[in-house]
Enzyme design. Sequence first.
Site, PDB file in Angstrom:
ATOM      1  N   ASP A 162      36.237  31.561 -11.731  1.00 50.63           N
ATOM      2  CA  ASP A 162      36.290  31.055 -10.370  1.00 50.63           C
ATOM      3  C   ASP A 162      37.156  31.986  -9.542  1.00 50.63           C
ATOM      4  OD1 ASP A 162      38.932  30.446 -10.969  1.00 50.63           O
ATOM      5  OD2 ASP A 162      38.669  28.272 -10.891  1.00 50.63           O
ATOM      6  N   ARG A 186      39.242  17.869  -4.793  1.00 50.15           N
ATOM      7  CA  ARG A 186      40.185  18.929  -4.441  1.00 50.15           C
ATOM      8  C   ARG A 186      39.745  19.570  -3.120  1.00 50.15           C
ATOM      9  NH1 ARG A 186      42.141  24.002  -8.195  1.00 50.15           N
ATOM     10  NH2 ARG A 186      39.903  24.463  -8.297  1.00 50.15           N
TER      11      ARG A 186
END
Length: 559
Positions: free
Chosen positions: A473, A193
């Site tokens: 996160d 990613r």
Amino acid sequence: MLIFQSQIFSLNGYALGSMNAEADRSVYSSAQNGSKVEILGPPLERGGEVLTPLALQLLASLHRRFNPRRLELLDARAARQKLLDDGALPEFLPATAAVRAADWKVAPAPADLMDRRVEITGPVDRKMIINALNAPVRAFMADFEDSCSPTWDNIIRGQVNLTDAVRRTISFDDRATGKVYRLGEQLATLIVRPRGWHLPEKHVRINGEAVSGALFDFVLFLANNHEALAQHGTGPYFYLPKLESHLEARLWNEVFVAAQEALGIPRGTIRATVLIETILAAFEMDEILYELREHSAGLNCGRWDYIFSFIKKFRNRPHFLLPDRASVTMERHFLKSYVDLLIKTCHRRGAHAMGGMAAQIPIRDDPKANEAAMARVRADKLREAHAGHDGTWIAHPGLANIAREAFDAVMPGPNQLAVLRAEVSVTAADLLTVPDGKITEEGVRACIRVGVQYLESWLRGNGCVPLYHLMEDAATAEICRAQLWQWLRHGARTSDGQVITAARFDRLMSTELDRIHTEVGAARLTNGVFPSAARLFEQMTKAETFDEFLTLPAYELLS
């Protein structure tokens, strides 16, 4: 044949660890096309192995060709936000109705992406990569985005780590424990990613312009690893984050085509799964798949960023206040509608529909609490499997068996592409239904605690942080910050009837900072950056205008 082979690239000694003393940076220049690529970050061990002439030439080419369009699309985001602020609501686009009505499918998935029932995600540090690839899962998403603090050291070492992982030479000697980590025989499929279109890579400039973090991450991985990936029977696979429109997907597709042509690899070799993690993208799922159809590997329910986007896009509307984050579960109507629409859309087009993240982590010192947490994970994964998802995400290897068992019980084959969900009919109103629920003082306090601690860790270079038995996160920290901003902005009341004012926020902030200090201890306080984190978090929470991303001003504080 590479289109770059006749170009001359001067590395000025970066691979040797030297610096350009005059400018305190390394300068790469292509005499053939006149591009000057400036590396402003310090030389790092093995950095020259990933900052290769081929990668930098490709980066320069793609930057010159596509960066103007990227900037136009970011301007379009701002213009669309202005329309939302003025009272407009998202809708399914009339101009693309024919795309939604037509019968078409994406390209069939490669063999190693046919079964994706459990995928683990995590940052690109060396030990994490080894453990994730060895985990009993189908795929590992190596993350340069929400779980990675994008220091120059993290980004470059992450690329080095992935280069070693692709070649199966990666190992890690843990000096603290004496344990040596190496790859096993059965490995998960690697997916990378890159950062979103909005994030820059400030350590690299081309002709004086900052480079896109997305292009930088993508190019370094692709240019350096596509041959080794092919030798191992796999390919360059990516997750694409934070898209807000099909035009942004079109840009990615054009980048893919250009990169494949430049490297001389077959068109369609690159495959990408798009995270539907913005409310605007939810209205353009068909169109996003269509734009990427020869490169598509499906869509994913990025649940935490999606909730953040819902708050962010309607931040100036008092009737769009969300309750405590803990009560905004996937059973809520607006989230269930989004899930159902994603599955129906993907399966109609022959694309995988991936489920969302289980943020829980094992609780080793409390068996009863751990049992309850794992039961929540099991129920969540069974919900996803019964809904028709083809796989799901976890953040910790300890959840792999629970997630796999849930999907095995419902999905005997490699996927559920045949589950078409023809009964689903989702309207714009369904996607925009605001969930009811309470805003509590404990919810306010939790936002402060999680937001400050996550930001402090991020500023120290760690973007994946276990807090209160959840793996946090950037997406979950964004929810904390956005909810507090919105509650303050609109004078929301907590369940005890008290208004959330700036003065009340200040009192709670002070109390929670004291609690954080007690919890983390003196050593962490001494070695951490809590004052900077608390100051930035408070400024953004109380700002008159809403910062689009927490990570943009925070990035200016990173080395």
